[in-house]
Design an enzyme around this catalytic site. Structure first.
Site, PDB file in Angstrom:
ATOM      1  CD  GLU A 411      -3.184  -0.706   0.313  1.00  0.00           C
ATOM      2  OE1 GLU A 411      -3.089   0.278  -0.454  1.00  0.00           O
ATOM      3  OE2 GLU A 411      -4.195  -1.418   0.371  1.00  0.00           O
ATOM      4  CD  GLU A 481      -3.408  -7.304   2.724  1.00  0.00           C
ATOM      5  OE1 GLU A 481      -4.461  -6.796   3.133  1.00  0.00           O
ATOM      6  OE2 GLU A 481      -2.316  -6.702   2.720  1.00  0.00           O
TER       7      GLU A 481
HETATM    8  C1  IPT Z   1      -5.054  -3.834   3.701  1.00  0.00           C
HETATM    9  C2  IPT Z   1      -3.657  -3.683   4.202  1.00  0.00           C
HETATM   10  O1  IPT Z   1      -2.733  -4.084   3.253  1.00  0.00           O
HETATM   11  C3  IPT Z   1      -3.399  -4.421   5.468  1.00  0.00           C
HETATM   12  O2  IPT Z   1      -2.211  -3.942   6.039  1.00  0.00           O
HETATM   13  C4  IPT Z   1      -4.530  -4.286   6.424  1.00  0.00           C
HETATM   14  O3  IPT Z   1      -4.694  -2.946   6.755  1.00  0.00           O
HETATM   15  C5  IPT Z   1      -5.758  -4.773   5.770  1.00  0.00           C
HETATM   16  O4  IPT Z   1      -6.033  -4.051   4.604  1.00  0.00           O
HETATM   17  C6  IPT Z   1      -6.963  -4.626   6.645  1.00  0.00           C
HETATM   18  O5  IPT Z   1      -6.842  -5.195   7.885  1.00  0.00           O
HETATM   19  S1  IPT Z   1      -5.441  -2.302   2.930  1.00  0.00           S
HETATM   20  C7  IPT Z   1      -7.167  -2.161   2.705  1.00  0.00           C
HETATM   21  C8  IPT Z   1      -7.503  -0.729   2.390  1.00  0.00           C
HETATM   22  C9  IPT Z   1      -7.675  -2.995   1.626  1.00  0.00           C
END
Ligand code: IPT
Length: 961
Positions: A411, A481
């Site tokens: 990010e 993720e």
């Molecule tokens: C995404 C991030 O990469 C991670 O660090 C964490 O914040 C996660 O989301 C949520 O828990 S960023 C999100 C805006 C998709």
């Protein structure tokens, strides 16, 4: 003029440090750990104190003591603070606030008496957040940034046999903080090891182990490039070659499933360095990530370093526990979100077998608030800092076979700095792939990566229908993720896994995330954002892991283990051909990428009404990865009366490095004969008298029709319709979600405050009928609800009919009844899904059987209390002297507080048991999804308001609880 603290806001990575190099422990060169108790002084600003403390003779006797490694905010000095992506200070790069907590650390040490007098020495810091300036014996060594990266200084010329003074000034905020905006606690301190390393004359400096595997020839090629020439020996392979020479021999390859390591030695003139060599080759070929010639499927997790008391200062045992827990839950990959972990963690991944995406310590997420204006990754003044970070990661970790992918960070938007990092990494190490999710067009990367894409989009990507530039269309896809594991959930994992296994291009994903970052706390049990009075914070968004903060697996992890199990069973014929027939054979598919099935032992068991009546071994022929074999089941043993089923399981056939023999790996159940219909004859007639109505064992209030008791069992809260659940984090959704967030709509609509209007209490020949309308204030919609009670004299049957009225545009959270029993009710027994909780889209791991628990044992301790603990497919349950049979099966939950209390609670410590056990018997539940940072439940898991009818049969149990 440069002020004494200018370096803090300097975008440069530091000065005075040695070039980055491989991290290793020498066999023979001396080392001295400087971990332990240090003297500590906290100042409110970077310049509050001069550097006198670093000089000789400074008396720090009155200073506090602090443990290194550690974070001062977790040791009673200041407090931790949590933000997701917002910088907790005004954004004006590279400036940081005047209020800049600064910790002076002081450590006196003597050299061990056998410390060699020749050669030099290096002082190594494995991790300091966020900026440190270092003095040894009064000499200013320099300063550095890059919190989760190693930094070394040459100090040989400064060492004395006794009375060395090591002074480290650590600033919480620095220019580096702009590059470290990861979603986690801000935790300043020297949080990883500090070590003094003797560097003998002729020692190894840096070296790069290249160990590839040619799967067509079954041969490994080893070449160790070393700054200092020497010899490389690998006794098991008969290798003894000079550094720089390449040698090819037959080897067993390294994979995450077969983590074969060969012990070797790099011997230079001055030292011997142990090597642990794993031969493997990683490429993208024909659009797929292949290791040793085979496409792999990531069954991964995102791992932050976390310990509820130590923060990111993890001990070796905790790291090992993480890897063991991952392996035991069928996880095969880890993304080190969002920074390189302690190097010992990678040793464990090499040894026990996990694919690693090693991610650089880089995130600038907060710039999204200003449309990425001034983003450091697109400003060349910052490029040296970015390249420094890339080099510190790659050089430190390049000799780990487990690391198959380098990730530029997380990010951070897009920009020239990222491109420069990718170019440098590709040039330095062509043997691994480069990942960065923010590079949507894959200009700099070797794989297409996304986070939280909805199922439908993953399907489209899998089919190659996502378009995009040509380069991207030819690349494999991963979800770096997905499955946001915040609170109850994540839902929908099985549906993702199906897509991963359907489309070759989709090579799996990494669940967000491994562990809840709850801080152990006297007041709250576990604290989250806001609990330390932060002016800006993101609440419990920091608790979104598959493990609770104390590393107890959550139901999400149990679900994930089942969803990704490496063996799949399928019944043949797939469904009972006729009532009572059941399958004759089981098709077993080996879903490993490299292992055959010989490491597993298989067994069958046969259950009648959930009780195992027979079991035995199931001989399974060897099946190569990807292959299926068919295995005949024995004749169904014994009776076919009642509900019968097969359970088949795959267990470890012998002890492994990560779990003992007998550890369960995979399982499945196949019905043989279905549950016989539940028949309760009618006949008993309701009788009125004395303000009561009696019907069989049931006694009711004559005016309200409310059930008062069943036999001797007093009902402290009469059964009535319940459609509310304490919204889960996934029901509430993330604030930035543009999709409908049902948790909020439910509340706006008032489902948490439904009123029950009594319309009539009618006694007929063989039934008591209570008509009601259940609806919230202020709305025209409602649920016409009829309770119809009948009895055969011994058992009491309740049939609930629900008819929605008005325009229902939202799904219901749940649909069922709730009633209260005396607080003495404690033991719960049931025949249904278990042992753990399940919801419509989190029910893969729910196994049909007979289970027992206490009421407390039914609760799932989500750090922020919310709906939890339902057991699926319950045929019957016994609690508090009552037996409840469902027609059809139901969802069971019970707790010592109401759902309203559960909803109001902010921490587990707010849940105070009352003197009633509240039992919910649900006909249906709405899905869970993962909208706390991703898609909500798939449409098929929605619980739409629609006419419904369901029954429960109540009777007294023989034995009172
Ligand atoms: C995404 C991030 O990469 C991670 O660090 C964490 O914040 C996660 O989301 C949520 O828990 S960023 C999100 C805006 C998709």
């Amino acid at each position: 003029m440069r002020a004494a603290t200018d370096y803090v806001e300097d975008v440069a990575p530091g000065s005075g440090t040695l070039p980055p190099r491989a991290w290793y422990a020498s066999s023979d060169a001396a080392s001295l750990s400087l971990n332990g108790s240090w003297r500590f002084r906290l100042s409110p600003t970077a310049d509050a104190e001069d550097d006198a403390f670093a000089g000789p003779g400074f008396d720090a006797g009155h200073w506090a003591r602090i443990s290194v490694p550690g974070h001062w905010v977790l040791q009673g000095h200041g407090a931790p603070a949590y933000t997701n992506h917002l910088y907790p200070f005004p954004v004006d790069p590279p400036r940081v606030p005047t209020e800049n907590p600064t910790g002076d650390h002081l450590r006196l040490f003597d050299l061990p008496s056998d410390w060699p007098s020749d050669g030099g020495a290096v002082l190594r810091f494995d991790g300091v957040e966020s900026c440190a300036r270092v003095w040894l014996n009064g000499t200013d060594l320099g300063e550095f940034k890059g919190s989760r990266l190693p930094h070394e200084f040459a100090v040989g010329h400064l060492l004395r046999p006794e009375g060395n003074v090591l002074a480290v000034r650590v600033h919480q905020w620095s220019a580096g903080s702009y590059l470290e905006d990861q979603d986690q606690w801000w935790l300043p301190g020297i949080f990883r090891d500090v070590t003094l390393l003797h560097r003998p004359a002729g020692c190894a400096l840096d070296f790069f182990v290249h160990a590839s595997y040619d799967h067509t020839a079954g041969a490994g090629t080893l070449k160790v490039d070393s700054d200092v020439a020497g010899r490389v020996t690998v006794p098991a392979l008969g290798i003894d070659v000079p550094t720089g020479a390449s040698v090819t021999v037959p080897v067993e390859p390294w994979t995450a499933e077969t983590p074969r390591l060969y012990d070797g030695v790099l011997a230079t003139e001055g030292e011997r360095v142990p090597l642990r060599i794993g031969f493997r080759t990683v490429v993208v070929e024909d659009g797929l990530i292949e290791v040793n010639g085979r496409a792999i499927l990531f069954k991964g997790v995102n791992r932050h370093e976390w310990h509820p008391e130590q923060g990111r200062a993890l001990d070796r045992e905790t790291m090992r526990e993480d890897v063991l827990l991952m392996k035991r839950h069928n996880i095969n990959a880890v993304r080190t979100s969002h920074y390189p972990p302690h190097p010992a963690f990678l040793d464990l991944c090499d040894e026990l077998g996990l694919w690693v995406i090693d991610e650089c310590d880089l995130e600038t997420h907060g710039f999204v608030e200003q449309s990425w204006r001034d983003n450091p990754v697109d400003d060349e003044r910052w490029t040296p800092a970015l390249l420094d970070r890339a080099a510190r990661m790659v050089e430190r970790d390049k000799n780990h076979p487990s690391v198959v992918v380098w990730s530029l960070g997380n990010e951070a938007g897009t920009g020239r700095g990222l491109t420069a990092m990718a170019e440098w990494i590709h040039g330095r190490d062509s043997s691994r792939l480069v990942h960065y999710e923010g590079d949507r067009d894959c200009r700099d990367t070797d794989m297409y990566s996304r986070m939280y894409a909805v199922h439908e989009e993953v399907d489209r990507i899998g089919r190659g229908l996502d378009g995009g530039p040509l380069k991207r269309r030819r690349l494999p896809f991963v979800l770096c993720e997905y499955g946001h594991a915040m609170g109850n959930g994540p839902g929908g994992l099985a549906d993702y896994q199906r897509l991963f296994e359907t489309h070759d291009r989709v090579q799996g994903g990494f669940v967000w995330e491994w562990i809840d970052h709850g801080v152990k706390d006297e007041r709250h049990g576990f604290a989250y954002g806001g609990d330390f009075g932060e002016e800006l914070h993101d609440g419990n968004f920091v608790c979104d892991g598959l493990l609770f903060p104390d590393r107890t697996p959550s139901p999400g992890l149990v679900e994930y283990k089942k969803v990704i199990e490496p063996v799949r069973f399928e019944a043949r014929p797939p469904a009972p051909a006729e009532y009572g027939a059941g399958p004759g054979t089981v098709r077993i598919r080996n879903a490993h990428d490299f292992l055959d099935l010989t490491a597993l032992a298989f067994e069958w068991s046969y259950q009648v009404d959930g009780e195992t009546v027979a079991s035995g071994g199931l001989p399974v022929p060897r099946a190569a990865p990807g292959e299926s074999v068919e295995v005949k089941l024995p004749e169904p043993p014994g009776t076919r009366d009642g509900e019968t089923q097969w359970t088949v399981r795959a267990l470890l056939a012998s002890d492994t490095a990560w779990a003992p023999k007998g550890h369960p790996v995979a399982w499945a159940q196949f019905p043989v004969s279905a549950r016989p219909p539940l028949r309760v004859a009618r006949g008993a007639a309701p009788a009125r008298g004395d303000g009561r109505i009696t019907l069989g064992p049931g006694s009711f209030d004559a005016r309200t029709g409310a059930l008062l008791s069943i036999g001797a069992v007093e009902v402290t809260g009469p059964p009535r319709l319940d459609v509310w659940r304490a919204p889960t984090d996934n029901d509430d959704g993330a604030t930035w979600q543009s999709d409908v967030r049902y948790g909020l709509l439910w509340r706006t609509l008032g489902l948490q405050r439904m009123r029950h209007r009594l319309d009539s209490v009618e006694t007929g020949e063989d039934a008591l009928t209570v008509r009601t309308r259940v609806a919230p204030a202020g709305r025209e919609l409602g649920l016409a609800t009829v309770y119809r009670w009948t009895s055969d004299g011994e058992r009491l049957r309740l049939t609930v009919s629900v008819g929605p009225q008005g325009e229902w545009t939202v799904p219901l959270p749940r649909l069922g009844i709730r009633f209260g029993l005396s607080g003495a009710a404690d033991r719960v027994r049931w025949f249904g899904g278990g042992p753990g909780e399940a919801y419509p889209d989190t029910r893969s791991a729910s196994r049909l059987g007979r289970w027992e628990s206490t009421v407390d044992g039914l609760q799932t301790p989500y750090v922020r209390p919310q709906e939890n603990g339902a057991r699926a497919d319950v045929r019957w349950a016994e609690i508090g002297g009552l037996r409840i049979e469902g027609d059809p099966e139901f969802w069971l939950s019970g707790r010592r507080w109401t759902n309203e209390h559960l909803d109001a609670a902010r921490h587990l410590t707010d849940l105070i048991p009352g003197d009633t056990v509240w039992v919910n018997l649900d006909h249906a539940q709405h899905g869970i999804g993962s909208q706390s940072c991703g898609p909500g439940p798939l449409p098929r898991y929605f619980l739409w308001a629609a006419p419904a009818e369901f029954s429960f049969v109540f009777s007294e149990t023989a034995e009172r609880a």
